[in-house]
Design an enzyme around this catalytic site. Structure first.
Site, PDB file in Angstrom:
ATOM      1  CB  SER A  72      -4.402  49.730  16.925  1.00 17.16           C
ATOM      2  OG  SER A  72      -4.130  50.572  15.844  1.00 17.16           O
ATOM      3  CG  ASP A  83      -7.164  48.801  14.010  1.00 13.26           C
ATOM      4  OD1 ASP A  83      -6.108  49.291  13.538  1.00 13.26           O
ATOM      5  OD2 ASP A  83      -7.962  49.467  14.693  1.00 13.26           O
TER       6      ASP A  83
END
Length: 444
Positions: free
Chosen positions: A100, A238
């Site tokens: 992420s 992401d």
């Protein structure tokens, strides 16, 4: 070994906590558990732009194929796209290789079930037990590795169903965080008519989230002001979250975006129960802005999985966090940065007001966070200490509804976190410090 799964999959420094051997075992165990009702488990695998991604992908694929599964590689693609593709391809599960918003040395492995939702705790525990107990999984023949061609088209077609299809006249700066949306987001927004200036769209395997994206807005603010753009959009590595910058260079956080989207959905009679699900860390300004529109918030613990669980349990269709991780459940089952940006851009396109004026529809109250160091076995004792509780009540009465106190024990450290919100920054600093000192004195 301890617990593998955190609040967002298995995360760690590549080759240290997150090894290729572990990825291989997760591939085997995931195929076994998530495909238990399938003749041949079918699993979609996507990733962000970290250099460790292809290596972890191959280890996962080898694990899936070894137990007779079908691994469908969709390459570099946003996390929410994997949720969409898992459903569209009627797969038994989806896997995302990403950490992420974290730096490139980290990576992670996250699973979705066949409906595109993050796994329930009991399913994660089942996978975890197979891995940690080194339980032998029977190898089977017939496993396959497939490459899906042009998976981004399925995702962008899905996004367009949530949009009027018209953003012409808008000039935006788009920061892709050198991440998973770098090759897909700029062209998508251009296809809707927007003029797009790009940042962070040249990933090299190591520069994901580095001084760019939703965790570093400085370059985006500078570019919005230099180009005279109507708005800046920042995704994370992401692309499951989105923050914005207004035309005057001010940050528009997740709470402010949620306020605008909730108001729009209410006006269209599409906000279920006139309510959004947020976490206890959402700004008190959001509560006040919602109240002025006849809207309500429901609060959960910090973490998007808790937001989603509450949305599913009680039938809500909008939720999110300050970080920009918003869930628009009518359109996707997880946080979706491009979808969130699309909803925000549509509002801006159809409004007479500019982004600065729209952002100011919610007043962001200052927040101060101070940690009190307390032994692990005493972290919850503040709940029953009458002196601490009396001081909390005194502070809250002082704010007259224009501030609040939130006390949260750390889940991992010997700390009690003291968060104070209100209108006066200097006053908040003093109150938070005094309350933290009191907690330390009483509980040590």
């Amino acid at each position: 070994m301890g617990k593998l799964f955190g609040t967002d999959g298995v995360r760690g420094v590549f080759k240290e906590e997150l090894t290729l051997e572990l990825a291989n075992k997760l591939g085997q165990a995931g195929a076994q558990v998530l495909g238990k009702n399938a003749h041949q488990p079918k699993i979609v695998i996507g990733m962000d732009t970290r250099s460790s991604g292809p290596l972890l992908e191959q280890a996962l694929i080898e694990g899936i194929v070894a137990v007779g599964g079908q691994a469908i590689s969709v390459g570099v693609i946003p996390t929410p796209a994997v949720a969409v593709l898992t459903r569209e391809l009627k797969a038994d599960a989806g896997i995302v290789i990403s950490a992420s918003h974290n730096p490139a040395k980290y990576n992670g492995i996250k699973f979705f079930n066949q409906s595109g939702y993050k796994l329930a705790d009991e399913v994660e525990n089942e996978i975890e037990e197979l891995v940690l107990q080194n339980i032998l999984i029977e190898e089977k023949s017939g496993g396959q590795q497939l490459q899906y061609e042009n998976p981004g088209q399925i995702y962008t077609n899905h996004l367009k169903k949530a949009n009027s299809g018209e953003l012409s006249g808008l000039k935006m700066v788009l920061d892709c965080a050198n991440g998973a949306a770098s090759h897909i987001a700029p062209e998508f927004f251009r296809s809707l008519g927007a003029e797009v200036v790009t940042l962070g769209d040249r990933p090299d395997g190591q520069n994901i989230n580095h001084n760019c994206g939703s965790t570093h807005l400085e370059s985006l603010i500078k570019m919005v002001l230099e180009t005279g753009a109507d708005v800046g959009i920042a995704l994370d590595g992401d692309a499951d979250r989105c923050l914005a910058v207004d035309n005057a260079g001010n940050t528009i956080d997740g709470d402010q975006i949620l306020n605008l989207i909730a108001g729009q959905l209410k006006s269209e009679k599409r906000l279920k129960q006139d309510t959004a699900v947020v976490t206890v860390m959402s700004n008190i300004g959001l509560d006040l802005a919602f109240k002025s529109q006849g809207l309500k918030t429901v609060k959960t613990d910090v973490g998007d999985r808790y937001v989603l669980e509450r949305m599913q349990a009680d039938g809500y269709n909008l939720g999110g966090e300050q970080s920009g991780h918003l869930i628009l459940l009518d359109h996707n089952t997880t946080g979706d940065g491009m979808l969130t940006a699309l909803a925000l851009l549509e509002i801006l396109k159809n409004e007479d007001r500019d982004m600065q004026a729209l952002g100011q529809l919610m007043t962001v109250f200052p927040q101060v966070l101070v940690n009190a160091r307390v032994p692990n076995n005493r972290k919850k004792a503040y709940l029953t200490d009458e002196i601490i509780q009396r001081e909390i009540r005194t502070v809250e009465e002082h704010f007259h509804g224009k501030g609040r106190v939130l006390i949260r024990p750390s889940g991992t450290e010997p700390l009690v976190r003291v968060m104070i919100e209100g209108e006066n920054q200097d006053e908040l600093n003093q109150i938070a410090s005094d309350l933290a000192d009191l907690i330390e004195a009483r509980l040590n």
